[in-house]
Motif scaffolding. Sequence first.
Motif, PDB file in Angstrom:
ATOM      1  N   PRO A 182     -27.004 105.510  -1.163  1.00  0.00           N
ATOM      2  CA  PRO A 182     -26.594 106.410  -2.254  1.00  0.00           C
ATOM      3  C   PRO A 182     -27.177 107.810  -2.132  1.00  0.00           C
ATOM      4  O   PRO A 182     -26.494 108.800  -2.434  1.00  0.00           O
ATOM      5  N   ALA A 183     -28.430 107.912  -1.684  1.00  0.00           N
ATOM      6  CA  ALA A 183     -29.046 109.232  -1.528  1.00  0.00           C
ATOM      7  C   ALA A 183     -28.382 110.025  -0.406  1.00  0.00           C
ATOM      8  O   ALA A 183     -28.209 111.249  -0.511  1.00  0.00           O
ATOM      9  N   LEU A 184     -27.995 109.354   0.677  1.00  0.00           N
ATOM     10  CA  LEU A 184     -27.292 110.031   1.764  1.00  0.00           C
ATOM     11  C   LEU A 184     -25.934 110.550   1.289  1.00  0.00           C
ATOM     12  O   LEU A 184     -25.542 111.679   1.608  1.00  0.00           O
ATOM     13  N   ARG A 185     -25.195 109.719   0.537  1.00  0.00           N
ATOM     14  CA  ARG A 185     -23.907 110.160   0.017  1.00  0.00           C
ATOM     15  C   ARG A 185     -24.078 111.349  -0.914  1.00  0.00           C
ATOM     16  O   ARG A 185     -23.277 112.297  -0.908  1.00  0.00           O
ATOM     17  N   GLU A 186     -25.118 111.318  -1.716  1.00  0.00           N
ATOM     18  CA  GLU A 186     -25.379 112.407  -2.654  1.00  0.00           C
ATOM     19  C   GLU A 186     -25.658 113.714  -1.925  1.00  0.00           C
ATOM     20  O   GLU A 186     -25.106 114.764  -2.267  1.00  0.00           O
ATOM     21  N   CYS A 187     -26.523 113.673  -0.913  1.00  0.00           N
ATOM     22  CA  CYS A 187     -26.871 114.887  -0.154  1.00  0.00           C
ATOM     23  C   CYS A 187     -25.655 115.467   0.556  1.00  0.00           C
ATOM     24  O   CYS A 187     -25.446 116.690   0.549  1.00  0.00           O
ATOM     25  N   CYS A 188     -24.841 114.601   1.163  1.00  0.00           N
ATOM     26  CA  CYS A 188     -23.667 115.079   1.891  1.00  0.00           C
ATOM     27  C   CYS A 188     -22.605 115.618   0.934  1.00  0.00           C
ATOM     28  O   CYS A 188     -21.946 116.624   1.221  1.00  0.00           O
ATOM     29  N   ALA A 189     -22.421 114.961  -0.211  1.00  0.00           N
ATOM     30  CA  ALA A 189     -21.409 115.407  -1.170  1.00  0.00           C
ATOM     31  C   ALA A 189     -21.788 116.735  -1.802  1.00  0.00           C
ATOM     32  O   ALA A 189     -20.918 117.564  -2.093  1.00  0.00           O
ATOM     33  N   LEU A 190     -23.070 116.971  -2.017  1.00  0.00           N
ATOM     34  CA  LEU A 190     -23.529 118.231  -2.601  1.00  0.00           C
ATOM     35  C   LEU A 190     -23.605 119.354  -1.578  1.00  0.00           C
ATOM     36  O   LEU A 190     -23.924 120.489  -1.937  1.00  0.00           O
ATOM     37  N   GLY A 191     -23.324 119.075  -0.315  1.00  0.00           N
ATOM     38  CA  GLY A 191     -23.355 120.104   0.715  1.00  0.00           C
ATOM     39  C   GLY A 191     -24.734 120.465   1.194  1.00  0.00           C
ATOM     40  O   GLY A 191     -24.923 121.504   1.837  1.00  0.00           O
ATOM     41  N   LEU A 192     -25.728 119.617   0.914  1.00  0.00           N
ATOM     42  CA  LEU A 192     -27.105 119.877   1.335  1.00  0.00           C
ATOM     43  C   LEU A 192     -27.446 119.232   2.668  1.00  0.00           C
ATOM     44  O   LEU A 192     -28.521 119.470   3.215  1.00  0.00           O
ATOM     45  N   LEU A 193     -26.550 118.402   3.185  1.00  0.00           N
ATOM     46  CA  LEU A 193     -26.771 117.729   4.451  1.00  0.00           C
ATOM     47  C   LEU A 193     -25.420 117.384   5.054  1.00  0.00           C
ATOM     48  O   LEU A 193     -24.464 117.104   4.326  1.00  0.00           O
ATOM     49  N   VAL A 194     -25.342 117.419   6.376  1.00  0.00           N
ATOM     50  CA  VAL A 194     -24.103 117.097   7.088  1.00  0.00           C
ATOM     51  C   VAL A 194     -24.404 115.974   8.066  1.00  0.00           C
ATOM     52  O   VAL A 194     -25.320 116.079   8.890  1.00  0.00           O
ATOM     53  N   MET A 195     -23.641 114.885   7.949  1.00  0.00           N
ATOM     54  CA  MET A 195     -23.772 113.783   8.894  1.00  0.00           C
ATOM     55  C   MET A 195     -22.773 114.016  10.017  1.00  0.00           C
ATOM     56  O   MET A 195     -21.573 113.866   9.840  1.00  0.00           O
ATOM     57  N   THR A 196     -23.263 114.413  11.176  1.00  0.00           N
ATOM     58  CA  THR A 196     -22.390 114.749  12.298  1.00  0.00           C
ATOM     59  C   THR A 196     -21.892 113.527  13.049  1.00  0.00           C
ATOM     60  O   THR A 196     -20.848 113.581  13.710  1.00  0.00           O
ATOM     61  N   GLU A 197     -22.632 112.423  12.974  1.00  0.00           N
ATOM     62  CA  GLU A 197     -22.217 111.195  13.652  1.00  0.00           C
ATOM     63  C   GLU A 197     -22.692 109.990  12.853  1.00  0.00           C
ATOM     64  O   GLU A 197     -23.864 109.920  12.467  1.00  0.00           O
ATOM     65  N   GLN A 198     -21.755 109.071  12.595  1.00  0.00           N
ATOM     66  CA  GLN A 198     -22.073 107.863  11.850  1.00  0.00           C
ATOM     67  C   GLN A 198     -22.801 106.861  12.740  1.00  0.00           C
ATOM     68  O   GLN A 198     -22.356 106.578  13.854  1.00  0.00           O
ATOM     69  N   GLY A 199     -23.924 106.335  12.272  1.00  0.00           N
ATOM     70  CA  GLY A 199     -24.682 105.367  13.037  1.00  0.00           C
ATOM     71  C   GLY A 199     -24.050 103.984  12.996  1.00  0.00           C
ATOM     72  O   GLY A 199     -23.065 103.741  12.300  1.00  0.00           O
ATOM     73  N   ARG A 200     -24.639 103.086  13.743  1.00  0.00           N
ATOM     74  CA  ARG A 200     -24.127 101.717  13.821  1.00  0.00           C
ATOM     75  C   ARG A 200     -25.306 100.751  13.739  1.00  0.00           C
ATOM     76  O   ARG A 200     -26.272 100.883  14.488  1.00  0.00           O
ATOM     77  N   ALA A 201     -25.189  99.806  12.808  1.00  0.00           N
ATOM     78  CA  ALA A 201     -26.208  98.762  12.676  1.00  0.00           C
ATOM     79  C   ALA A 201     -25.812  97.583  13.541  1.00  0.00           C
ATOM     80  O   ALA A 201     -24.834  96.899  13.267  1.00  0.00           O
ATOM     81  N   SER A 202     -26.532  97.368  14.604  1.00  0.00           N
ATOM     82  CA  SER A 202     -26.214  96.286  15.532  1.00  0.00           C
ATOM     83  C   SER A 202     -27.502  95.825  16.198  1.00  0.00           C
ATOM     84  O   SER A 202     -28.594  96.238  15.821  1.00  0.00           O
ATOM     85  N   ALA A 203     -27.361  94.988  17.156  1.00  0.00           N
ATOM     86  CA  ALA A 203     -28.523  94.451  17.866  1.00  0.00           C
ATOM     87  C   ALA A 203     -28.568  94.998  19.286  1.00  0.00           C
ATOM     88  O   ALA A 203     -27.533  95.234  19.912  1.00  0.00           O
ATOM     89  N   GLY A 204     -29.778  95.227  19.751  1.00  0.00           N
ATOM     90  CA  GLY A 204     -29.961  95.633  21.144  1.00  0.00           C
ATOM     91  C   GLY A 204     -29.481  97.044  21.424  1.00  0.00           C
ATOM     92  O   GLY A 204     -29.664  97.971  20.647  1.00  0.00           O
ATOM     93  N   GLU A 205     -28.826  97.195  22.561  1.00  0.00           N
ATOM     94  CA  GLU A 205     -28.442  98.507  23.043  1.00  0.00           C
ATOM     95  C   GLU A 205     -27.281  99.124  22.263  1.00  0.00           C
ATOM     96  O   GLU A 205     -26.994 100.321  22.411  1.00  0.00           O
ATOM     97  N   PHE A 206     -26.584  98.341  21.461  1.00  0.00           N
ATOM     98  CA  PHE A 206     -25.441  98.855  20.721  1.00  0.00           C
ATOM     99  C   PHE A 206     -25.847  99.539  19.418  1.00  0.00           C
ATOM    100  O   PHE A 206     -25.025 100.136  18.747  1.00  0.00           O
ATOM    101  N   ARG A 207     -27.091  99.430  19.026  1.00  0.00           N
ATOM    102  CA  ARG A 207     -27.561 100.066  17.790  1.00  0.00           C
ATOM    103  C   ARG A 207     -27.813 101.548  18.038  1.00  0.00           C
ATOM    104  O   ARG A 207     -28.387 101.935  19.057  1.00  0.00           O
ATOM    105  N   ARG A 208     -27.370 102.364  17.093  1.00  0.00           N
ATOM    106  CA  ARG A 208     -27.639 103.801  17.201  1.00  0.00           C
ATOM    107  C   ARG A 208     -27.778 104.392  15.801  1.00  0.00           C
ATOM    108  O   ARG A 208     -27.098 103.980  14.869  1.00  0.00           O
TER     109      ARG A 208
END
Length: 227
Positions: A73-99
Amino acid sequence: MSRRRPTITGQFHARSIELLESPAYRVLSVSGHRILDRVSIELAHHGGKDNGKLPVTYTQFEEYGIHDKGIAPALRECCALGLLVMTEQGRASAGEFRRPSLFRIPWLHSHKGEKPTNEWMRIETMAHAEFIARAARKAGEKPKKRQPVVGAYAPTWRANGTAHVMAGATAKNKKPGVVFSQFEGWKPPLENKKPRVETTRTAQGVESTRTSISRGGDSTALTAVSS
């Protein structure tokens, strides 16, 4: 004897007074401020560079003092208010596929040399900022189950989740990112004016006067007398 200017020893992160006085910054929650602070610390760890590809994991946000259920929720709030920009969405996974997700601070130059975008400056009023922050924090919530409200004759149903639909319904794809453009067409809510009913009692009966308000400001009076 010349006066020495105050200096800061070590690394620091500067924020303009215009940013601190902006409605977007003033309505930001405590968790949102910690999100910005942690991303600013990551920028310092990169030597003030790589703005736009700053990796911060959920574990790092949690270690900085944000509750695990309050990070999204805090990440959505910061991005919606224009105070932060998420340039790439991360991925929750195991091992080498997590970023982790990558971020950019909008009031600073990017790692490509691009000028600051300052999306937060588009929000001009506190009402607009509060609406965006509230809707963004509720955007990922699952709609609650409908609860019956027993009436005089038969039960009726009350629908919940208005803020979830209004903010883009991102709970289906489970993405924490909310972009500022979703709220650019915001307009202040109109006040619903209901007609006022005045009732007076006389010796002959009851006299009721109802006044209805139209857009042009004209009023129409209806009088009914019962003997």
